[in-house]
Design an enzyme around this catalytic site. Sequence first.
Site, PDB file in Angstrom:
ATOM      1  N   TYR A 154      58.076  33.051  48.741  1.00 42.06           N
ATOM      2  CA  TYR A 154      57.725  34.464  48.930  1.00 42.06           C
ATOM      3  C   TYR A 154      58.827  35.379  48.358  1.00 42.06           C
ATOM      4  O   TYR A 154      58.541  36.331  47.624  1.00 42.06           O
ATOM      5  CB  TYR A 154      57.533  34.712  50.422  1.00 42.06           C
ATOM      6  N   LYS A 158      58.510  38.059  45.276  1.00 42.26           N
ATOM      7  CA  LYS A 158      58.755  39.495  45.470  1.00 42.26           C
ATOM      8  C   LYS A 158      59.911  39.985  44.579  1.00 42.26           C
ATOM      9  O   LYS A 158      59.932  41.142  44.158  1.00 42.26           O
ATOM     10  CB  LYS A 158      59.027  39.789  46.953  1.00 42.26           C
TER      11      LYS A 158
HETATM   12  P1  NAP Z   1      47.661  41.184  55.083  1.00 45.73           P
HETATM   13  O1  NAP Z   1      47.241  41.989  56.271  1.00 45.73           O
HETATM   14  O2  NAP Z   1      47.740  39.701  55.208  1.00 45.73           O
HETATM   15  O3  NAP Z   1      46.712  41.572  53.856  1.00 45.73           O
HETATM   16  C1  NAP Z   1      46.826  40.924  52.622  1.00 45.73           C
HETATM   17  C2  NAP Z   1      45.673  41.364  51.756  1.00 45.73           C
HETATM   18  O4  NAP Z   1      45.786  40.649  50.508  1.00 45.73           O
HETATM   19  C3  NAP Z   1      44.322  41.043  52.362  1.00 45.73           C
HETATM   20  O5  NAP Z   1      43.442  42.113  52.145  1.00 45.73           O
HETATM   21  C4  NAP Z   1      43.909  39.802  51.575  1.00 45.73           C
HETATM   22  O6  NAP Z   1      42.535  39.665  51.374  1.00 45.73           O
HETATM   23  C5  NAP Z   1      44.516  40.075  50.213  1.00 45.73           C
HETATM   24  N1  NAP Z   1      44.618  38.854  49.439  1.00 45.73           N
HETATM   25  C6  NAP Z   1      45.259  37.708  49.781  1.00 45.73           C
HETATM   26  N2  NAP Z   1      45.136  36.792  48.823  1.00 45.73           N
HETATM   27  C7  NAP Z   1      44.381  37.358  47.834  1.00 45.73           C
HETATM   28  C8  NAP Z   1      43.898  36.912  46.572  1.00 45.73           C
HETATM   29  N3  NAP Z   1      44.165  35.678  46.101  1.00 45.73           N
HETATM   30  N4  NAP Z   1      43.157  37.766  45.818  1.00 45.73           N
HETATM   31  C9  NAP Z   1      42.881  39.011  46.272  1.00 45.73           C
HETATM   32  N5  NAP Z   1      43.313  39.487  47.458  1.00 45.73           N
HETATM   33  C10 NAP Z   1      44.040  38.667  48.232  1.00 45.73           C
HETATM   34  O7  NAP Z   1      49.105  41.627  54.551  1.00 45.73           O
HETATM   35  P2  NAP Z   1      49.935  42.984  54.741  1.00 45.73           P
HETATM   36  O8  NAP Z   1      50.916  42.748  55.811  1.00 45.73           O
HETATM   37  O9  NAP Z   1      49.043  44.171  54.793  1.00 45.73           O
HETATM   38  O10 NAP Z   1      50.769  42.969  53.352  1.00 45.73           O
HETATM   39  C11 NAP Z   1      50.367  43.667  52.195  1.00 45.73           C
HETATM   40  C12 NAP Z   1      51.464  43.514  51.155  1.00 45.73           C
HETATM   41  O11 NAP Z   1      52.694  43.982  51.679  1.00 45.73           O
HETATM   42  C13 NAP Z   1      51.696  42.059  50.753  1.00 45.73           C
HETATM   43  O12 NAP Z   1      51.985  41.986  49.370  1.00 45.73           O
HETATM   44  C14 NAP Z   1      52.923  41.671  51.569  1.00 45.73           C
HETATM   45  O13 NAP Z   1      53.653  40.630  50.974  1.00 45.73           O
HETATM   46  C15 NAP Z   1      53.686  42.978  51.550  1.00 45.73           C
HETATM   47  N6  NAP Z   1      54.665  43.115  52.634  1.00 45.73           N
HETATM   48  C16 NAP Z   1      54.290  43.106  53.936  1.00 45.73           C
HETATM   49  C17 NAP Z   1      55.248  43.240  54.942  1.00 45.73           C
HETATM   50  C18 NAP Z   1      54.885  43.274  56.412  1.00 45.73           C
HETATM   51  O14 NAP Z   1      55.786  43.379  57.252  1.00 45.73           O
HETATM   52  N7  NAP Z   1      53.613  43.181  56.771  1.00 45.73           N
HETATM   53  C19 NAP Z   1      56.591  43.356  54.594  1.00 45.73           C
HETATM   54  C20 NAP Z   1      56.946  43.359  53.246  1.00 45.73           C
HETATM   55  C21 NAP Z   1      55.972  43.238  52.268  1.00 45.73           C
HETATM   56  P3  NAP Z   1      41.555  38.881  52.411  1.00 45.73           P
HETATM   57  O15 NAP Z   1      41.474  39.741  53.609  1.00 45.73           O
HETATM   58  O16 NAP Z   1      40.330  38.824  51.631  1.00 45.73           O
HETATM   59  O17 NAP Z   1      42.223  37.568  52.674  1.00 45.73           O
END
Ligand code: NAP
Length: 246
Positions: A154, A158
Amino acid sequence: MAEKRVALITGAGRGIGAAIALTLAKENTDIAVVDYADESAAAETLAALREAGAAARYYRCDVSDFAAAKEVVDAIAKDFGKIDILVNNAGITADKLILRMEEEDWDKVLAVNLKGCFNMIKHVTPYMMRKRCGRIVSVSSVVGLMGNAGQANYAASKAGIVGLTKTVAKEFGPRNITANAVAPGFIKTAMTEALSEEQKKAMYKLIPLGCLGETQDIANAVKFLVSDDARYITGVVLKVDGGMYI
Ligand code: NAP
């Protein structure tokens, strides 16, 4: 009134992506939601986007699939007539210490998180170049800047987004296309909600502002980077982390 913009947002069905979509929808922007699951999983988000006045359509696509990404981008450009904004937000984790990490854990996280961004940028930029205008924002993570035990795949994906973003900024700057990244710290989502109170307390100690971020904090940063106010900003990584990186 200014012409409506069109934003393609990956992973917009839920979590941070849904907050970004809703925030841009309130800013005179139509939204193409690109997600992996069935459309029904994004039903609530799509309804909220339409309620906010946006034309919102759902496109099912695995962003790591180069050919499928092209098909979807072409379909969106045809349906909406243009693509002004690309937000690469889709991301996954498969956490394990390197000692236990399998080749497939590495490959799938790099494929979705990093190659997925390349695929979208590759296919969207020809449309932006024709209009001599575009805004690209990719969602990285402070983990990509700091490293994190158990997240080699991961963190590498990133960090890769940072190099990709800076390169896109250089290659496409002369075409008036900006490329920036947002690096969230710990944000309140289903992922962080699942942590124990003890784990959360340990996390707060790492964050000078003493609390987790909200999805809206990330959406606000993206809203700024795609706005006219950010027209002279490209190649930056904007940390939205309560000071965790300091
Ligand atoms: P999340 O709730 O798990 O949502 C991830 C989204 O990505 C979902 O809509 C999922 O779709 C979609 N996705 C996953 N695999 C995919 C694929 N192969 N093709 C198309 N869509 C896909 O995650 P989140 O926490 O909102 O995170 C969003 C972004 O922020 C990510 O890049 C994550 O790494 C980054 N981020 C998050 C945090 C945190 O604390 N949450 C911190 C730093 C960075 P489905 O619903 O269809 O599976």
